[in-house]
Design a protein around this motif. Structure first.
Motif, mmCIF file in Angstrom:
data_model
loop_
_atom_site.group_PDB
_atom_site.id
_atom_site.type_symbol
_atom_site.label_atom_id
_atom_site.label_comp_id
_atom_site.label_asym_id
_atom_site.label_seq_id
_atom_site.Cartn_x
_atom_site.Cartn_y
_atom_site.Cartn_z
ATOM 1 N N HIS A 8 -1.520 -5.766 4.783
ATOM 2 C CA HIS A 8 -0.960 -5.248 3.523
ATOM 3 C C HIS A 8 0.052 -6.222 2.905
ATOM 4 C CE1 HIS A 8 -2.943 -1.525 4.611
ATOM 5 N NE2 HIS A 8 -2.326 -1.548 5.776
ATOM 6 N N SER A 10 1.799 -8.674 0.280
ATOM 7 C CA SER A 10 2.005 -8.903 -1.151
ATOM 8 C C SER A 10 2.812 -10.182 -1.317
ATOM 9 C CB SER A 10 2.733 -7.734 -1.810
ATOM 10 O OG SER A 10 1.946 -6.551 -1.757
ATOM 11 N N ASP A 22 -1.230 -6.072 -1.414
ATOM 12 C CA ASP A 22 -1.882 -5.299 -0.355
ATOM 13 C C ASP A 22 -3.088 -6.037 0.230
ATOM 14 O OD1 ASP A 22 -1.844 -3.031 1.274
ATOM 15 O OD2 ASP A 22 -3.445 -2.081 0.126
ATOM 16 N N GLY A 58 4.536 -6.393 3.529
ATOM 17 C CA GLY A 58 3.521 -6.541 4.549
ATOM 18 C C GLY A 58 3.928 -7.566 5.597
#
Length: 533
Positions: A8, A10, A22, A58
């Motif tokens: 995830h 970014s 994500d 993330g």
């Protein structure tokens, strides 16, 4: 087992433009090739995996020791080969120990690397660089030799995870073959970025970065390309079917409206003769209008559904941006002398790089300059340009402009914007014309105001091409040093088309045989042992 896992993730550019949102992806044991158009973020993925960049959200985790070969190796650097290999301090400690220095810090510097010099020489020899001394300056090496040294460094570190960014850039055929063999023997997790079709065909998996997401395909690049082309054909077929379906729904809706209008008109004409009370006739009219309205709503929903299906089908069709190059219209008359080399010699220390080079260029010749890494191809281009004076011999030039695309991509001002760089090279261009030209090189309105330092390798090459090709006055001779480095395959094809249309002369250094065949080379000059054959 060694692996890289993105969870995830970014990431945004310094101007807060998002690149990934994500993003989740995993690469395990085996060889994985990461492909995508220029500027999509391939190098950023590797830098995140190497820990050079930190995601905004993330996590990126590595199970194993990581080795990273960057696109931007120190090609112009006063450091030595040992410095680049990361063994200079260990070699110094070993030398100090041999001289009798037994301090604890000496043993600490050596660690477990007692045989590092022997292992370094063995790796250098395996990769075709056995002749290069560890004390040699990087400035004296070719781009291909420095790239190979970068790979040698990571192999010496015994990395369990290898991250390689365009590892075949500038490599001759022999060096590429040796790199292929070295990677075939690697048993850890390999994740590489490349536009080299032959190298990608040696991968076990292909990971495609597209639209901020990564999709994995089993098999090599050929299998990936076949799968993508089949999916694209199916998507285009689905678009055609969706377009026909939408047309039918629109036609059905229009026909239903016309039928309802005809019925309504006929009823209006017959009511006065039917003897039906006005109140009953009004009720009948309202019911007919409501029925027609409901029918029209049904057709409207069908049209909307057809539009949605068409949009979904179109989203699956690939429509990648491509370069649209229109080179300066410089026509050189056939047979006109552009440049002549007379017994050119260049020395580097006790080594003669060029030894009595003689040849001429007449317009509009297309010349390929070939030779192994370190043979002096870039040195000869710099002499032709006039940037480097030969130790002996002369170069006669016709006086027309000579444009040079350097292998090192060091033409641009890193701290200036794209627009400012182009304005410096072509000051007479209007702002509108300048932005139009940069758009042909896939730089939109926002991108032209980015500084060169923020560009990816492929973007930097495109920006340099723009400034080289459109500088004033227009060039009658192009000197191109590995022009396809970092370009995606679609952009390589566009560059091929542009050079086919170019009316001036050019000398191109490239190890890409398919590229040389496509641009219609008239003559090949082979440089070896300091001489042209």
């Amino acid at each position: 087992m060694p692996s890289i896992v993105f969870s995830h993730v970014s990431f945004s550019w310094p101007d807060e433009t998002p690149l990934f949102t994500d993003l989740s992806f995993a690469a395990g044991p085996g060889r994985t090739g990461l492909v995508a158009p220029n500027g999509a973020g391939k190098s950023t993925v590797l830098r995140l995996a190497a820990g050079e960049l930190v995601p905004a959200a993330g996590s990126v985790s590595a199970d194993g020791t990581v080795g990273y070969l960057s696109q931007t190796l120190p090609l112009l650097d006063d450091r030595t080969v040992a410095d680049l290999l990361g063994i200079a301090d260990v070699l110094a400690a070993l030398a100090a120990l041999t001289a009798g220095d037994t301090r604890d810090e000496v043993f600490t510097a050596i660690g477990d690397d007692w045989d590092v010099e022997e292992r370094a020489h063995a790796q250098l020899d395996r990769l075709g660089l056995g002749h290069i001394k560890l004390r040699r300056s990087l400035r004296t090496l070719s781009g291909g030799e420095v790239v190979t040294l970068g790979l040698t460094r990571e192999l010496l570190r015994r990395s369990e995870i290898l991250l390689l960014d365009e590892p075949t850039n500038n490599l001759d055929a022999g060096a590429r073959s040796r790199l292929h063999d070295a990677l075939a023997d690697f048993t850890g997790c390999l994740l590489l970025v490349s536009h080299d079709r032959a190298l990608l065909d040696r991968m076990d998996h292909i990971a495609e970065l597209r639209g901020g997401e990564i999709t994995s395909y089993g098999g090599n690049f050929t299998a990936y390309r076949d799968a993508v082309e089949a999916a694209d054909r199916a998507a285009r077929s689905a678009v055609r079917q969706a377009e026909q379906h939408l047309k039918r729904q629109k036609r059905d809706r229009q026909q239903a409206r016309e039928r309802a209008d005809r019925r309504s008109g006929a009823a209006q004409r017959s009511l006065p003769d039917a003897g039906i009370p006005k109140i009953v006739a009004g009720a009948m009219k309202r019911r007919a209008q409501e029925s027609a309205g409901r029918a029209d709503d049904v057709h409207a929903r069908r049209v909307d559904d057809a539009r949605t299906r068409l949009g979904e089908a179109e989203a699956l069709v690939r429509d990648d941006d491509t370069l649209t190059l229109d080179l300066p219209d410089t026509e050189v008359p056939s047979g006109r002398m552009i440049l002549r080399c007379n017994e050119i010699a260049v020395e580097r220390g006790d080594r003669e790089v060029l030894a009595g080079v003689e040849f001429s260029i007449r317009g509009p010749e297309r010349i390929a300059l070939t030779g192994p890494n370190g043979s002096g191809k870039t040195t000869l281009l710099r002499v032709l340009l006039g940037e480097l004076a030969p130790d002996r011999g002369t170069v006669d030039r016709s006086g027309g402009r000579v444009a040079y695309l350097s292998q090192r991509l060091d033409l641009l001002d890193d701290n200036a914007t794209l627009a400012d760089n182009l304005a410096a090279h072509a000051p007479s261009l209007s702002v509108t014309r300048s932005r139009h030209l940069l758009a042909q090189f896939l730089f939109g309105d926002d991108a032209v105001d980015r500084t060169v330092a923020t560009l990816s390798g492929g973007e930097r090459l495109r920006a340099t091409l723009a400034c080289v090709l459109f500088a004033e006055p227009a060039p009658e001779l192009l000197l191109l040093d590995e022009p396809t480095n970092n370009l995606d395959l679609v952009s390589v094809a566009q560059l091929e088309q542009a050079l086919q249309a170019y009316r001036g002369a050019f000398v191109v250094v490239s190890h890409d045989e398919a590229f040389l065949a496509a641009i219609g080379v008239d003559r090949t000059l082979s440089l070896d042992a300091g001489r042209v054959r």
